[in-house]
Motif scaffolding. Structure first.
Motif, short mmCIF file in Angstrom:
data_model
loop_
_atom_site.label_atom_id
_atom_site.label_comp_id
_atom_site.label_asym_id
_atom_site.label_seq_id
_atom_site.Cartn_x
_atom_site.Cartn_y
_atom_site.Cartn_z
N LYS A 123 3.25 -10.13 12.80
CA LYS A 123 2.76 -8.72 12.69
C LYS A 123 2.93 -8.23 11.03
O LYS A 123 2.16 -7.42 10.70
CB LYS A 123 3.47 -7.97 13.39
N LYS A 124 3.83 -9.07 10.34
CA LYS A 124 4.24 -8.41 9.15
C LYS A 124 3.87 -9.42 7.97
O LYS A 124 4.27 -9.72 6.91
CB LYS A 124 5.61 -8.40 8.91
N GLU A 125 2.61 -9.85 8.21
CA GLU A 125 1.89 -10.99 7.35
C GLU A 125 2.67 -12.22 7.26
O GLU A 125 3.26 -12.57 7.95
CB GLU A 125 1.31 -10.09 6.18
N PHE A 126 2.59 -12.50 5.85
CA PHE A 126 3.40 -13.60 5.64
C PHE A 126 4.51 -13.26 4.61
O PHE A 126 4.38 -12.91 3.62
CB PHE A 126 2.36 -14.68 4.66
N ASP A 127 5.73 -13.52 5.34
CA ASP A 127 6.89 -13.21 4.64
C ASP A 127 8.08 -14.10 5.03
O ASP A 127 7.65 -15.19 5.60
CB ASP A 127 7.01 -11.63 4.85
N GLY A 128 9.23 -13.52 5.15
CA GLY A 128 10.19 -14.67 5.48
C GLY A 128 11.77 -14.15 5.08
O GLY A 128 11.62 -12.93 4.23
N ILE A 129 12.42 -14.82 5.54
CA ILE A 129 13.94 -14.36 5.46
C ILE A 129 14.70 -15.51 4.73
O ILE A 129 14.43 -16.66 4.99
CB ILE A 129 14.85 -13.92 6.87
N ALA A 130 15.77 -15.09 4.19
CA ALA A 130 16.73 -16.13 3.72
C ALA A 130 18.25 -15.90 4.58
O ALA A 130 18.50 -14.90 4.60
CB ALA A 130 17.12 -15.92 2.31
N ILE A 131 18.64 -17.16 4.94
CA ILE A 131 19.57 -17.19 5.83
C ILE A 131 20.73 -17.93 5.17
O ILE A 131 20.54 -18.92 4.95
CB ILE A 131 19.37 -17.62 7.38
N SER A 132 21.75 -17.09 4.81
CA SER A 132 23.01 -17.94 3.94
C SER A 132 24.07 -17.90 5.01
O SER A 132 24.56 -17.04 5.28
CB SER A 132 23.15 -17.46 2.71
N ARG A 133 24.86 -19.16 5.01
CA ARG A 133 26.15 -19.31 5.92
C ARG A 133 27.17 -19.43 4.93
O ARG A 133 27.15 -20.66 4.11
CB ARG A 133 26.11 -20.43 6.91
#
Ligand code: DHB
Ligand code: MG
Length: 219
Positions: free
Chosen positions: A207-217
């Motif tokens: 729904k939010k077009e083309f985006d993303g998240i960074a997940i850092s552990r």
């Protein structure tokens, strides 16, 4: 193409009945107030919920509450004694989020603080143990400052998650003057050199077009 992304996102959300009435009402309240439609989607909310469960979250901090949609997803993943603090700079958003949270049974566990996030973070009482999950979804130029604070207040296994790090591919533009693009480009560059965490960048469509998240552990 983007329409199919949105339709698939909706289909999956409905197939798995991801949203209950409190989440539907929260999403609609943001539309009714004419506030930015920047909440995470239901499928992204479910991912945040799972990640928060997986690191057994007792303490969550969110930067950028908006209407409280992701706040509710994350709050539902807290252990019974857990607490979530969400920081919002815009008082009208914070007020709406507080109303939305009243529709859930999470009021005792969620606190919305209005203010500039770095100042609020610096004044937080540090006697509550490490932050298990930190979700930044606010002003992109400050992502690196938020990360530094999060890392200092984390434990091995904590997650530091940043939203909107692809921006429809605009991050490829080395000459961009968009402060949001520059902010996330700087954040990604910093993460690529930061060996105190392992990072996975997750590009997303929906729904939010083309985006993303960074997940850092945190190691
Ligand atoms: C923007 C901010 C968000 O948090 C989001 O999820 C999408 C877009 C923005 O400021 O452009
Ligand atoms: Mg966002």
């Amino acid at each position: 193409m983007s329409n199919v992304f949105s339709l698939v996102d909706e289909y999956l959300g409905e197939l798995f009945t991801l949203e209950d009435q409190a989440l539907i009402d929260t999403r609609q309240s943001i539309v009714h107030h004419g506030f930015p439609q920047h909440s995470v989607s239901a499928t992204q909310g479910q991912l945040l919920y799972l990640l928060a469960k997986m690191c057994k979250s007792k303490r969550i901090i969110e930067i950028g509450t908006l209407g409280g949609y992701s706040t509710i997803w994350l709050g539902r993943a807290l252990s019974p004694e857990g607490k979530l603090i969400s920081i919002e700079i815009e008082p009208t958003y914070a007020q709406l989020a507080r109303q939305n949270i009243k529709r859930t049974n999470l009021s005792a566990q969620l606190e919305i603080i209005t203010g500039e996030a770095m100042k609020v973070l610096q004044n937080l009482d540090q006697n509550h143990g490490p932050v298990d999950l930190f979700f930044m979804d606010a002003d992109k130029p400050n992502y690196i400052s938020y990360f530094k604070w999060a890392l200092e207040n984390s434990r091995a296994g904590s997650l530091i998650i940043a939203d909107n790090i692809i921006r429809e591919g605009k991050i490829l533009d080395l000459n961009s003057r968009d402060e949001k693009v520059i902010g996330v480009r700087n954040y990604l560059t910093m993460l690529s050199k930061e060996d105190r965490v392992n990072t996975s960048i997750l590009p997303m469509v929906g729904k939010k077009e083309f985006d993303g998240i960074a997940i850092s552990r945190v190691k």
